[in-house]
Design an enzyme around this catalytic site. Structure first.
Site, short mmCIF file in Angstrom:
data_model
loop_
_atom_site.label_atom_id
_atom_site.label_comp_id
_atom_site.label_asym_id
_atom_site.label_seq_id
_atom_site.Cartn_x
_atom_site.Cartn_y
_atom_site.Cartn_z
N ASP A 145 0.81 -1.18 -0.06
CA ASP A 145 0.10 -0.03 0.08
C ASP A 145 0.96 1.16 -0.04
O ASP A 145 1.81 1.36 0.76
CB ASP A 145 -0.85 -0.02 1.34
CG ASP A 145 -1.85 1.21 1.35
OD1 ASP A 145 -2.09 1.90 0.12
OD2 ASP A 145 -2.12 1.56 2.34
N ASP A 196 3.57 1.05 3.18
CA ASP A 196 2.93 1.08 4.51
C ASP A 196 3.13 -0.33 5.08
O ASP A 196 2.57 -1.39 4.53
CB ASP A 196 1.49 1.33 4.48
CG ASP A 196 0.73 1.38 5.82
OD1 ASP A 196 1.46 1.66 6.93
OD2 ASP A 196 -0.32 0.95 5.74
N ASP A 200 0.86 5.40 -0.09
CA ASP A 200 -0.01 6.30 0.40
C ASP A 200 0.80 7.64 0.53
O ASP A 200 1.72 7.57 1.07
CB ASP A 200 -0.72 5.90 1.48
CG ASP A 200 -2.03 6.72 2.02
OD1 ASP A 200 -2.10 7.72 2.06
OD2 ASP A 200 -3.10 6.00 1.66
#
Lengths: 336, 400
Positions: free
Chosen positions: B98, B302, B100
């Site tokens: 992930d 992440d 972000d």
């Protein structure tokens, strides 16, 4: 050197079957060999291969049978560690071809491809998924993936490293293969198992409740995991031993209590352990070590199944403080 | 969210799922857990979890519920609908990453992200502090926003992780790697590969540590170089090569600073790995270079998303209820225009909305909207209006 020396290979098993070795007809002298192998492994943490190859195969097969009959996980684990050590010693003396073949016997694929990086020869490589699986219990910065040469999905390894990985595969193989014995177990086998069980040191349950104010349920998951590994007789890596010792010393455990916890380890030596525990808890130096932070625990792969409280903290001791307060609040019915 | 807004959003989401719901099934849909969050007028809405859906039921389910957010498990379960994790029986999980805007140091955060203290009403721009600087309250609220700058940075980072780590080091092939725009602040990378499915949490943490360079010991990659031995080469695989190229770059800069040009001989020896030809740096300098190099070249992903083997993640091609954008499969993040290509609602229709929170400017498709201040009433194209409504900075004045 022949691979026959490694008693867990398919060649060894084939050879054994030509000798007509089965559970029902196992001669007492072979049971005796097996018993000695198990006891040496469990009591001294080593296995000395008999110089006679056939005896080595027979004693291994008998030992495995006794271990499986005893059906005691902590015993199996200790035994497996000792067998793995013995195998590693032999494996390092073999050429790469043989190491690859031995690995295959344990369901592990190693590729032979001579490479040299920084002047260091890497004759073998292993897929990173296998590498991660089989080095899970081998700790230390040189084994961490980020410190390896990883290329095209494969980790480059030296012959010595390959030997270590294959021996770890053997350890896992011994631990995971369980055989259910039905009936017709010869008397001499049952007696041998009985004797083994009698001679192994029972785990000394440290009475944690005697420590005033100590709440085992408030321990962070990482420390709980190390404790449970210890109880299972698992070989706990150095960093984990340090983390546990410094953690317990910081929440008020005495040297004696901590030393007792380590007494289940396959390589336990009381005087050495005592010295190290005293050093970490500051008895000898006056300087108490604080346990590693969450970041360091993560780096060493010791952070285990983090819980909700873990998200709020950066240090395992903080977890204990928070949980202890929360739990004592629970008991008193006070809002937490 | 007011009921008028809820109704409008639910209707338009339903419209989308009616039309495009087919084909939203993830691989091995029947072994996944599904979850969703509905549109409601309440501030905090609970997620419905532990749902099972067969491949051919997904479209109808989505059209019927028209949820605000839809997730599925990266894990494969024997009984995905069981209410407890133990009951589900874990069989494996895809490897996911992930990326972000929150995990990157994006300079535009100061321009468009705001925080507010619910106790003393103090507000500020940029990343929210740990505690309110005025009253010390730790529970600060955050209003994040997106813009071309931060989305561009995350896209570059996604490409870098794929091209510097996942393909050359981990050996994944392009067709095992699927990338999705998350629908708002970043990108998800899904790896569909049988060998990685069984990896446990620890193994996945090692993968994240590799990419983020956590626990990297320069010594084990030949830095500082040991006199007389082969030091790292730029052409070496993995981190060793990356660190060598960082060191070479630093050396070029350093020499240039002193107005020097490296002799051909020095360059040749260094490209053979004999760094001791260059005697200008002490051990500390080498270590600094390695630390800087590993932080510069590491991938910013992440950690919990990758290490959690029971994670729920947004269903590709579903709609993100915090933006109204599509969780859009992406071939090449650097070529993809998230603020245009993931827009699904028509811009030909308009809706009247009333702004109630400060809204920084944003480009949607080919036009820039805002900044808008509380109290402003606007008639906006549907796609843009839905973005403001989903972000909860505006309410509907009149429907379409």
């Amino acid at each position: 050197m022949s691979t026959l020396l490694l008693p867990f290979t398919t060649e060894a098993a084939k050879h054994l079957s030509t000798l007509g070795f089965t559970l029902e007809n196992v001669p007492s002298n072979v049971v005796e060999l097996g018993k000695r192998r198990v006891l040496e492994a469990v009591e001294k943490g080593v296995v000395t291969y008999p110089s006679d190859e056939e005896q080595n195969l027979l004693s291994y097969a008998a030992a495995r049978m006794l271990i499986s009959l005893a059906d005691k996980p902590s015993l199996t684990r200790k035994y497996a560690i000792a067998e793995a050590k013995a195998a590693a010693n032999t494996l390092t003396k073999l050429d790469e071809n043989k190491i690859v073949k031995t690995a295959e016997n344990l369901g592990l694929t190693l590729l032979q491809q001579k490479t040299s990086v920084g002047g260091r020869p890497y004759p073998l490589r292993i897929h990173f998924t296998d590498y991660l699986r089989y080095t899970e219990h081998i700790r230390g910065p040189p084994w961490k993936l980020v410190n390896r040469i990883l290329t095209n999905g494969y980790v480059l390894i030296t012959k010595q490293e390959a030997a270590r990985i294959v021996s770890e595969a053997l350890r896992l193989h011994i631990i995971s293969s369980t055989k259910k014995w039905s009936k017709n177990i010869p008397k001499q086998c049952l007696e041998a198992v009985k004797e083994i069980k009698k001679r192994i040191k029972p785990f000394k349950q440290v009475d944690m409740a005697t420590l005033r104010g100590f709440d085992p349920s408030a321990l962070p998951p990482c420390i709980k995991k190390i404790l449970s590994d210890l109880k299972m007789g698992e070989n706990v890596p150095h960093q984990a031993r340090f983390a546990l010792t410094s953690f317990l010393a910081n929440i008020g455990f005495s040297t004696n209590q901590i030393v007792e916890l380590f007494s289940t380890l396959p390589d336990f030596k009381e005087s050495l352990t005592r010295y190290q525990v005293e050093h970490i808890s500051g008895v000898t130096t006056g300087k108490k070590y604080s346990p590693p932070s969450c970041g360091t625990m993560k780096t060493h792969g010791l952070c285990y199944q983090p819980e909700k409280t873990c998200e709020k903290i950066k240090h395992p001791l903080r977890f204990y403080e928070i949980e202890k307060v929360r739990k004592s609040g629970d008991k008193d019915g006070k809002p937490s | 969210m007011e009921i008028k807004t809820v109704n409008l959003l639910r209707e338009w989401f339903r419209h989308y799922y009616n039309r495009y719901g087919e084909g939203l099934a993830p691989p091995n849909a029947e072994m996944r857990e599904f979850a969703h969050i509905p549109f409601t007028t309440e501030d905090h809405t609970l997620m419905s979890r532990h749902q099972t859906l067969k491949k051919d039921e997904i479209a109808r389910f989505l059209a019927e519920k028209s949820p605000r957010h839809v997730y599925y498990s990266t894990a494969y379960y024997k009984t995905p609908g069981a209410p407890t994790m133990e009951g589900k029986t874990w069989l494996g999980a895809d490897l996911t990453f992930d990326l972000d805007a929150d995990h990157l140091e994006v300079p535009c955060k100061k321009e468009h992200d705001r925080w507010r203290c619910p106790k003393c009403n103090k507000t500020g721009w940029g990343k929210k502090p740990g505690r309110c600087p005025t009253c010390g309250n730790p529970g600060l609220e955050e209003n994040t926003w997106i813009c071309d700058k931060c989305l561009g940075l995350v896209a570059n980072e996604t490409t870098r992780i794929i091209e510097e780590f996942l393909i050359p080091d981990f050996g994944f092939s392009k067709n095992e790697i699927a990338v999705n725009f998350s629908g708002r602040r970043g990108y998800h990378i899904h790896i569909y590969n049988k060998a990685v499915r069984q990896l446990d949490q620890r193994a996945r943490r090692e993968i994240v540590d590799y990419i983020t360079a956590r626990g990297l010991e320069p010594k084990l990659h030949g830095i500082p170089p040991i006199p007389g031995s082969h030091g790292p080469l730029e052409t070496d695989p993995g981190w060793r090569g990356r660190l060598a190229s960082c060191a070479k770059g630093e050396l070029e800069k350093e020499l240039a600073r002193h107005g020097l040009k490296p002799s051909d001989d020095l360059w040749r020896r260094i490209s053979e790995g004999y760094w001791d030809q260059f005697k200008g740096w002490g051990e500390k300098k080498w270590r600094d270079i390695a630390v800087r190099g590993s932080s510069l070249r590491s991938g910013k992903t992440d950690e919990p998303v990758t290490t959690d083997i029971k994670r729920l993640i947004r269903l590709p091609n579903s709609l993100h209820g915090g933006s109204g954008f599509k969780v859009c499969p992406v071939r090449d993040p650097t070529e993809f225009d998230p603020l245009k290509d993931s827009l699904v609602f028509p811009m030909s229709k308009t809706v009247e909305i009333k702004i109630f929170e400060h809204a920084p400017p944003i480009r949607i498709a080919d036009d820039t909207y805002g900044p808008y201040s509380p109290g402003e009433e606007l008639e906006l194209p549907l796609g843009a209006a839905i973005f403001y409504l989903c972000n909860e900075v505006a309410e509907v004045v009149s429907g379409v």
